[in-house]
Design a protein around this motif. Structure first.
Motif, PDB file in Angstrom:
ATOM      1  N   HIS A 238     -42.747   3.432  -9.202  1.00 49.92           N
ATOM      2  CA  HIS A 238     -41.447   4.029  -8.883  1.00 49.92           C
ATOM      3  C   HIS A 238     -40.533   3.976 -10.103  1.00 49.92           C
ATOM      4  O   HIS A 238     -40.290   2.908 -10.661  1.00 49.92           O
ATOM      5  CB  HIS A 238     -40.789   3.284  -7.706  1.00 49.92           C
ATOM      6  N   GLY A 240     -36.750   5.191 -11.072  1.00 46.27           N
ATOM      7  CA  GLY A 240     -35.500   5.754 -10.524  1.00 46.27           C
ATOM      8  C   GLY A 240     -34.378   5.643 -11.545  1.00 46.27           C
ATOM      9  O   GLY A 240     -34.195   4.595 -12.172  1.00 46.27           O
ATOM     10  N   GLU A 253     -35.814  10.746  -9.427  1.00 50.09           N
ATOM     11  CA  GLU A 253     -36.886   9.865  -8.996  1.00 50.09           C
ATOM     12  C   GLU A 253     -38.226  10.347  -9.545  1.00 50.09           C
ATOM     13  O   GLU A 253     -38.544  11.536  -9.446  1.00 50.09           O
ATOM     14  CB  GLU A 253     -37.002   9.892  -7.456  1.00 50.09           C
TER      15      GLU A 253
END
Ligand SMILES: NC(=O)c1ccc[n+]([C@@H]2O[C@H](COP(=O)([O-])OP(=O)(O)OC[C@H]3O[C@@H](n4cnc5c(N)ncnc54)[C@H](O)[C@@H]3O)[C@@H](O)[C@H]2O)c1
Length: 314
Positions: A238, A240, A253
């Motif tokens: 991930h 972000g 994102e």
């Protein structure tokens, strides 16, 4: 026709080769890698273009107008300096260099050489990041309260980039590899970051790169910046890049997705229209033809390196 020579034919070199091949105004004229088998294979796949195992040969090749450098970071400096001596245009992979001193020398030499000197910071040419920039410009989040970068990797190196340097402390690590893209975006959209304090999680093996980072800093107006990352964790990768403001949140994102919402409401995906691919190459062609172009030059690379070096050292 813009004649390109490519030095470094690994994961990223191959990625850009595909893009160069698809572009009608460029031709790959020569390729170079110090791995002979790789350079042969790549040359054959490109219909037998000139192959070099010594980058000096490619630099001296009279037919090459622009050289794309996609070798690991610690080799950027010597190769760039030689390309600049030959007064050829350059596209260099990020990070610009492997230290601030190297980056400074390269940015200065590039300015003096009077050639095109561009960095490959691809987010600038992708629609999600462009939409993020546009919405920030339209005050979507209101007054910025915090800028946050999150980088979570179940494994590092990532599956697609298993090489011998990206997991090493000398020139690898996700702060350098991934962080630099968002440092550059921060510089572009929000200005510099000052008062950087960083805490790295470093493995016992002194050769291995960081496995965690928590860093804080401030934008020029004092808005806090938080950079946090961890590798070797459960779950999915991930990334972000999030702006928290007085009115709402906007988050870029996983490179290509965008979500946002007004404070107190839901966070939703934000849609956008995909732009034309290969915009970086369009811009390079324009610049070489003397037209105005959207490029991020070595000065940008140097300014990103200033922050990068503060983040990667405790
Ligand atoms: N722009 C992006 O989104 C992005 C993403 C990942 C990596 N990168 C950058 O791209 C560069 C390359 O990364 P990679 O993952 O492809 O690395 P890699 O290790 O897969 O490939 C590098 C290649 O360079 C060759 N090489 C090394 N030294 C050389 C020399 N002196 N002469 C000729 N060839 C040499 C190696 O043999 C190898 O094939 C790095 O600077 C990296 O930070 C950019």
């Amino acid at each position: 026709m813009l004649h390109i020579g490519i030095i470094g034919l690994g994961a990223i070199g191959q990625r850009l080769i595909k893009k160069f091949k698809e572009h009608p105004d460029v031709e790959i004229t020569a390729v170079c890698d110090r791995l002979e088998s790789l350079v042969r294979e790549t040359s054959n796949a490109l219909g037998g273009v000139q192959a070099y195992t010594d980058y000096q040969g490619l630099i001296a090749d009279q037919r090459v107008d622009l050289i794309y450098i996609a070798v690991p970071p610690k080799f950027h400096h010597p190769i760039v300096m030689d390309v600049l001596k030959a007064k050829k245009h350059i596209l260099c992979e990020k990070p610009l260099a492997n230290s601030l001193d190297e980056a400074k020398e390269m940015a200065q030499a590039a300015k003096e050489a009077g050639v095109i000197h561009a960095m490959n910071f691809p987010l600038n040419y992708e629609q999600a990041a462009s939409k993020f920039a546009e919405l920030i410009g339209q005050n979507y989040v209101g007054k910025l309260r915090r800028l946050q970068l999150t980088m979570h990797f179940p494994e590092w190196p990532r599956l697609w980039q298993k090489n011998d340097w990206v997991g090493e402390r000398e020139q690898g690590g996700f702060v350098l590899e991934v962080g630099v893209h968002f440092i550059q975006q921060t510089l572009k959209l929000f200005g510099g970051i000052k008062k950087i304090q960083t805490r790295l999680e470093l493995p016992e093996d002194p050769q291995k790169c960081e496995t965690g980072v928590i860093a804080t800093g401030e934008l020029e107006d004092g808005t806090p910046v938080l950079i946090e990352g961890l590798s070797h964790i459960a779950g999915k990768e991930h990334i972000g890049f999030t702006a928290f403001g007085s009115e709402g949140i906007l988050s870029l994102e996983n490179w290509g997705e965008l979500s946002g919402g007004k404070n107190g409401g839901e966070l939703n995906a934000i849609s956008f229209v995909e732009t034309k691919p290969n915009r970086l190459i369009d811009e390079l062609v324009k610049a070489v033809n003397g037209q105005e172009a959207e490029l991020y030059d070595f000065e940008v690379g140097y300014r990103a390196q200033e922050i990068l070096e503060k983040l990667r050292k405790m």
